[in-house]
Design a protein around this motif. Structure first.
Motif, short mmCIF file in Angstrom:
data_model
loop_
_atom_site.label_atom_id
_atom_site.label_comp_id
_atom_site.label_asym_id
_atom_site.label_seq_id
_atom_site.Cartn_x
_atom_site.Cartn_y
_atom_site.Cartn_z
N THR A 37 1.03 -1.26 0.02
CA THR A 37 -0.37 -0.13 -0.10
C THR A 37 1.34 1.79 0.02
OG1 THR A 37 -0.45 0.45 2.24
CG2 THR A 37 -1.79 -1.36 1.39
N THR A 38 0.36 2.31 0.01
CA THR A 38 0.70 3.90 -0.16
C THR A 38 0.53 4.34 0.69
OG1 THR A 38 -1.63 5.10 -1.82
CG2 THR A 38 0.78 4.02 -2.22
N LEU A 39 0.03 3.80 2.33
CA LEU A 39 0.23 4.34 3.51
C LEU A 39 1.38 4.26 4.32
CD1 LEU A 39 -3.46 2.52 4.79
CD2 LEU A 39 -3.27 5.33 3.79
N ARG A 86 -0.33 2.85 9.02
CA ARG A 86 -1.16 1.65 9.31
C ARG A 86 -0.96 0.57 9.92
NH1 ARG A 86 3.25 0.43 5.86
NH2 ARG A 86 4.51 -0.88 7.31
N VAL A 91 -7.74 9.17 11.02
CA VAL A 91 -7.54 7.52 10.44
C VAL A 91 -7.82 7.18 11.97
CG1 VAL A 91 -5.98 5.56 9.73
CG2 VAL A 91 -6.01 7.95 8.79
N HIS A 102 -7.42 13.91 3.81
CA HIS A 102 -5.82 13.75 3.98
C HIS A 102 -5.37 12.89 3.20
CE1 HIS A 102 -5.65 15.87 7.76
NE2 HIS A 102 -6.17 15.87 7.75
N LEU A 103 -6.36 11.87 2.60
CA LEU A 103 -5.61 10.91 1.29
C LEU A 103 -6.50 11.01 0.13
CD1 LEU A 103 -6.54 7.94 4.73
CD2 LEU A 103 -4.63 9.04 3.79
N ASP A 104 -5.36 10.50 -0.99
CA ASP A 104 -5.68 9.87 -1.94
C ASP A 104 -7.21 8.65 -2.10
OD1 ASP A 104 -4.51 7.83 -2.57
OD2 ASP A 104 -2.64 9.70 -2.79
N ARG A 144 -6.86 6.01 -4.01
CA ARG A 144 -6.29 4.43 -3.46
C ARG A 144 -5.78 4.81 -2.32
NH1 ARG A 144 -0.49 1.96 -6.19
NH2 ARG A 144 -0.32 0.40 -4.46
N GLN A 145 -5.72 5.79 -0.99
CA GLN A 145 -4.96 5.13 -0.12
C GLN A 145 -6.54 5.48 0.41
OE1 GLN A 145 -2.97 8.98 -0.01
NE2 GLN A 145 -0.66 7.57 0.49
N GLU A 165 -7.12 1.86 0.42
CA GLU A 165 -6.43 0.89 0.97
C GLU A 165 -6.45 1.18 2.54
OE1 GLU A 165 -2.27 0.77 -2.07
OE2 GLU A 165 -3.28 2.70 -0.04
N LEU A 166 -6.86 1.94 3.68
CA LEU A 166 -7.52 2.40 4.95
C LEU A 166 -9.03 1.09 4.89
CD1 LEU A 166 -6.99 3.08 7.25
CD2 LEU A 166 -9.01 5.73 6.62
#
Length: 179
Positions: free
Chosen positions: A56-58, A63, A118, A142-144, A146-147, A150-151
């Motif tokens: 992931t990109t997190l 994470r 998060v 805060h997150l795009d 993809r993120q 993933e979250l």
């Protein structure tokens, strides 16, 4: 004497065991040996958790914040013991780790804005499943795309892990579980 899980550990031989062993750096955990009772489940689990942990990109702190909070909310001692050292390496400090164990951890002023968002998302998704719009919007700030995916998958994935561990009464490991 360490208590035993509710099921005996499966044999740690065969192709599925080798797939798990490869991700774990050569060692299998009690969790792995329980999963090996069903090789297809073990291999699917391994692929999913491998992606969540390493694909992931997190950022690592987010994470591990998620994994540790899910462990607290679902009373999964194995999950906490396995991930606390990883969380420390990811930048979580003693105070944050103590606060994570509090019922309303997000109310404490020890988090960055993205960590707080998060944490609120993790709490909402784990406790009630449905995530309120304002909690989702805070994460979205805060997150795009993809993120966010993933979250959501990370929270859901580690909820699955904790439920498996708790249902089978898997005792905590003596430290971090690799991979």
């Amino acid at each position: 004497m360490t208590p035993a899980p509710r099921l005996p550990e499966a044999a740690d031989e065969g192709p599925s065991a080798e797939v798990l062993r490869a991700r774990r750096g050569g060692r299998l955990s009690t969790l792995d040996r329980l999963l090996l009772h069903s090789p297809p489940v073990a291999e699917g689990w391994n692929a999913l958790l491998g992606a969540l942990r390493g694909g992931t990109t997190l950022p690592a702190d987010l994470r591990e914040l998620v994994v540790l909070r899910v462990a607290v909310l679902n009373d999964a001692a194995f999950e906490w013991a396995a991930h606390e050292p990883i969380g420390r390496r990811a930048g979580l400090v003693d105070l944050q780790l103590r606060v994570l164990r509090l019922p309303d951890a997000r109310a404490e002023p020890v988090w960055t804005p993205v960590q707080a968002a998060v944490l609120a998302f993790t709490d909402a998704s784990t406790r009630a499943v449905a995530v309120p719009d304002e909690v989702f919007a805070a994460v979205r700030a805060h997150l795009d795309d993809r993120q966010v995916v993933e979250l959501v998958a990370l929270v859901a994935g580690y909820a699955m892990v904790s439920r498996f561990l708790v249902a089978l009464e898997v005792p905590p490991p003596d430290g971090e579980v690799a991979g």
